[in-house]
Design an enzyme around this catalytic site. Structure first.
Site, mmCIF file in Angstrom:
data_model
loop_
_atom_site.group_PDB
_atom_site.id
_atom_site.type_symbol
_atom_site.label_atom_id
_atom_site.label_comp_id
_atom_site.label_asym_id
_atom_site.label_seq_id
_atom_site.Cartn_x
_atom_site.Cartn_y
_atom_site.Cartn_z
ATOM 1 N N LYS A 11 -7.477 0.402 5.988
ATOM 2 C CA LYS A 11 -7.516 -0.945 6.557
ATOM 3 C C LYS A 11 -8.302 -0.953 7.878
ATOM 4 O O LYS A 11 -8.602 0.107 8.450
ATOM 5 C CB LYS A 11 -6.077 -1.428 6.764
ATOM 6 C CG LYS A 11 -5.263 -1.537 5.459
ATOM 7 C CD LYS A 11 -3.851 -2.031 5.756
ATOM 8 C CE LYS A 11 -2.960 -1.990 4.531
ATOM 9 N NZ LYS A 11 -1.602 -2.513 4.849
ATOM 10 N N TYR A 51 -3.704 -10.009 -1.636
ATOM 11 C CA TYR A 51 -2.314 -10.074 -1.204
ATOM 12 C C TYR A 51 -1.590 -11.299 -1.766
ATOM 13 O O TYR A 51 -0.601 -11.761 -1.178
ATOM 14 C CB TYR A 51 -2.243 -10.057 0.322
ATOM 15 C CG TYR A 51 -2.400 -8.666 0.923
ATOM 16 C CD1 TYR A 51 -1.564 -7.616 0.507
ATOM 17 C CD2 TYR A 51 -3.348 -8.399 1.900
ATOM 18 C CE1 TYR A 51 -1.693 -6.345 1.056
ATOM 19 C CE2 TYR A 51 -3.476 -7.122 2.459
ATOM 20 C CZ TYR A 51 -2.640 -6.102 2.033
ATOM 21 O OH TYR A 51 -2.756 -4.843 2.574
ATOM 22 N N PHE A 59 4.654 -13.529 7.054
ATOM 23 C CA PHE A 59 3.599 -12.711 7.674
ATOM 24 C C PHE A 59 2.235 -12.871 6.992
ATOM 25 O O PHE A 59 1.261 -12.244 7.414
ATOM 26 C CB PHE A 59 4.008 -11.235 7.701
ATOM 27 C CG PHE A 59 4.303 -10.618 6.341
ATOM 28 C CD1 PHE A 59 3.277 -10.198 5.499
ATOM 29 C CD2 PHE A 59 5.620 -10.455 5.914
ATOM 30 C CE1 PHE A 59 3.551 -9.612 4.265
ATOM 31 C CE2 PHE A 59 5.904 -9.876 4.682
ATOM 32 C CZ PHE A 59 4.858 -9.459 3.844
ATOM 33 N N ARG A 87 0.920 6.606 -3.101
ATOM 34 C CA ARG A 87 2.015 5.923 -2.379
ATOM 35 C C ARG A 87 2.886 6.952 -1.632
ATOM 36 O O ARG A 87 3.371 6.677 -0.531
ATOM 37 C CB ARG A 87 2.862 5.099 -3.341
ATOM 38 C CG ARG A 87 2.110 3.945 -4.024
ATOM 39 C CD ARG A 87 2.053 2.679 -3.246
ATOM 40 N NE ARG A 87 3.324 2.088 -2.958
ATOM 41 C CZ ARG A 87 3.446 0.881 -2.384
ATOM 42 N NH1 ARG A 87 2.358 0.170 -2.050
ATOM 43 N NH2 ARG A 87 4.619 0.389 -2.117
ATOM 44 N N THR A 93 6.280 1.444 3.895
ATOM 45 C CA THR A 93 5.504 0.340 4.480
ATOM 46 C C THR A 93 5.672 0.288 5.998
ATOM 47 O O THR A 93 4.698 0.088 6.728
ATOM 48 C CB THR A 93 5.969 -1.000 3.857
ATOM 49 O OG1 THR A 93 5.841 -0.903 2.430
ATOM 50 C CG2 THR A 93 5.155 -2.164 4.382
ATOM 51 N N ARG A 104 1.282 7.159 7.107
ATOM 52 C CA ARG A 104 1.867 6.155 8.005
ATOM 53 C C ARG A 104 2.869 6.800 8.964
ATOM 54 O O ARG A 104 2.927 6.439 10.153
ATOM 55 C CB ARG A 104 2.538 5.065 7.184
ATOM 56 C CG ARG A 104 1.530 4.167 6.444
ATOM 57 C CD ARG A 104 2.192 3.409 5.307
ATOM 58 N NE ARG A 104 1.364 2.343 4.756
ATOM 59 C CZ ARG A 104 1.722 1.626 3.684
ATOM 60 N NH1 ARG A 104 2.851 1.872 3.060
ATOM 61 N NH2 ARG A 104 0.916 0.672 3.233
ATOM 62 N N ASN A 114 -0.611 -0.496 9.435
ATOM 63 C CA ASN A 114 -0.086 0.727 8.817
ATOM 64 C C ASN A 114 -1.165 1.526 8.055
ATOM 65 O O ASN A 114 -0.870 2.280 7.149
ATOM 66 C CB ASN A 114 1.131 0.406 7.944
ATOM 67 C CG ASN A 114 0.799 -0.501 6.776
ATOM 68 O OD1 ASN A 114 -0.369 -0.849 6.576
ATOM 69 N ND2 ASN A 114 1.792 -0.869 5.996
ATOM 70 N N HIS A 117 -3.629 0.942 2.337
ATOM 71 C CA HIS A 117 -3.045 0.241 1.185
ATOM 72 C C HIS A 117 -3.188 1.145 -0.031
ATOM 73 O O HIS A 117 -4.205 1.814 -0.188
ATOM 74 C CB HIS A 117 -3.802 -1.066 0.915
ATOM 75 C CG HIS A 117 -3.458 -1.661 -0.431
ATOM 76 N ND1 HIS A 117 -2.346 -2.433 -0.631
ATOM 77 C CD2 HIS A 117 -4.066 -1.541 -1.651
ATOM 78 C CE1 HIS A 117 -2.283 -2.780 -1.917
ATOM 79 N NE2 HIS A 117 -3.316 -2.252 -2.549
ATOM 80 N N GLU A 128 -6.387 -4.985 -8.821
ATOM 81 C CA GLU A 128 -7.043 -4.737 -7.532
ATOM 82 C C GLU A 128 -8.395 -4.038 -7.710
ATOM 83 O O GLU A 128 -9.354 -4.352 -7.011
ATOM 84 C CB GLU A 128 -6.113 -3.910 -6.638
ATOM 85 C CG GLU A 128 -4.859 -4.706 -6.240
ATOM 86 C CD GLU A 128 -3.793 -3.857 -5.558
ATOM 87 O OE1 GLU A 128 -4.020 -2.637 -5.365
ATOM 88 O OE2 GLU A 128 -2.728 -4.419 -5.222
HETATM 89 P P1 DAT Z 1 2.781 -1.902 0.986
HETATM 90 O O1 DAT Z 1 1.479 -2.012 1.768
HETATM 91 O O2 DAT Z 1 3.574 -0.695 1.387
HETATM 92 O O3 DAT Z 1 2.576 -2.041 -0.503
HETATM 93 P P2 DAT Z 1 3.797 -4.630 0.916
HETATM 94 O O4 DAT Z 1 2.992 -4.820 -0.337
HETATM 95 O O5 DAT Z 1 5.232 -5.009 0.864
HETATM 96 O O6 DAT Z 1 3.697 -3.130 1.445
HETATM 97 O O7 DAT Z 1 3.152 -5.483 2.087
HETATM 98 C C1 DAT Z 1 1.735 -5.540 2.225
HETATM 99 C C2 DAT Z 1 1.387 -5.407 3.687
HETATM 100 O O8 DAT Z 1 1.883 -6.521 4.409
HETATM 101 C C3 DAT Z 1 1.999 -4.191 4.369
HETATM 102 O O9 DAT Z 1 1.221 -3.029 4.196
HETATM 103 C C4 DAT Z 1 2.052 -4.630 5.800
HETATM 104 C C5 DAT Z 1 2.317 -6.107 5.701
HETATM 105 N N1 DAT Z 1 3.759 -6.388 5.815
HETATM 106 C C6 DAT Z 1 4.722 -6.132 4.897
HETATM 107 N N2 DAT Z 1 5.924 -6.498 5.345
HETATM 108 C C7 DAT Z 1 5.716 -7.010 6.575
HETATM 109 C C8 DAT Z 1 6.563 -7.571 7.582
HETATM 110 N N3 DAT Z 1 7.878 -7.680 7.407
HETATM 111 N N4 DAT Z 1 5.990 -7.973 8.743
HETATM 112 C C9 DAT Z 1 4.656 -7.868 8.940
HETATM 113 N N5 DAT Z 1 3.797 -7.364 8.038
HETATM 114 C C10 DAT Z 1 4.323 -6.943 6.878
HETATM 115 MG MG MG Z 2 2.001 -3.641 -1.636
#
Ligand code: DAT
Ligand code: MG
Length: 137
Positions: A11, A51, A59, A87, A93, A104, A114, A117, A128
């Site tokens: 990212k 996303y 968020f 992963r 996350t 991370r 973080n 992705h 994707e």
């Molecule tokens: P991951 O990237 O581990 O698959 P995710 O798909 O749940 O996680 O979320 C996508 C991204 O969104 C994640 O990398 C960071 C952001 N994110 C997730 N939960 C969040 C939160 N509670 N507050 C802020 N950003 C968040």
């Molecule tokens: Mg995700």
């Protein structure tokens, strides 16, 4: 074991911090193989599609702002159970909860920033990879 492909993103925070090599080193050291790699800045529409599952989360606007805010490195990575394998390398996350030894866990402190992705299922990976590298599908 079946070979899988997964979409990995370094990212914008990872690119800005000079962690592209670190991320690629870790996944290569694990035994995963690069299939495609490109530095690009995402248009808003692509970020919103990528996303899409988070569209209704509080968020989401901030996430789209962040992911479009600078160049990222998009990778397609291949190997046995590549989706789960990456992963596991990435860690949880929330980087504070991610274990030591993970990307991370070792390198990040904030949920949004973080670093990486990785697709979370075969269905997500296909969607994707199709979004980022349509020529591969
Ligand atoms: P991951 O990237 O581990 O698959 P995710 O798909 O749940 O996680 O979320 C996508 C991204 O969104 C994640 O990398 C960071 C952001 N994110 C997730 N939960 C969040 C939160 N509670 N507050 C802020 N950003 C968040
Ligand atoms: Mg995700």
């Amino acid at each position: 074991t079946v070979t899988e492909r997964t979409l990995v993103l370094v990212k914008p925070d990872g690119v800005a911090r000079g962690l592209v090599g670190e991320v690629i080193s870790r996944l290569e050291a694990k035994g995963l193989r690069l299939v495609a790699a490109e530095l690009r800045t995402l248009p808003r529409e692509v970020a919103e599609q990528h996303y899409g599952e988070h569209r209704d989360k509080p968020f989401f606007p901030s996430l789209v702002e962040f992911i479009t805010g600078g160049p990222l490195v998009a990778l397609v990575v291949e190997g046995p159970r590549a989706i789960e394998a990456f992963r596991a390398l990435a860690g949880a996350t929330d980087p504070v909860k991610a274990g030591p030894g993970t990307i991370r866990g070792d390198l990040a402190l904030e949920v949004q920033r973080n670093i990486v992705h990785g697709s979370d299922s075969p269905e997500s990976a296909a969607r994707e990879i199709g979004l980022f590298f349509p020529a591969l599908t």
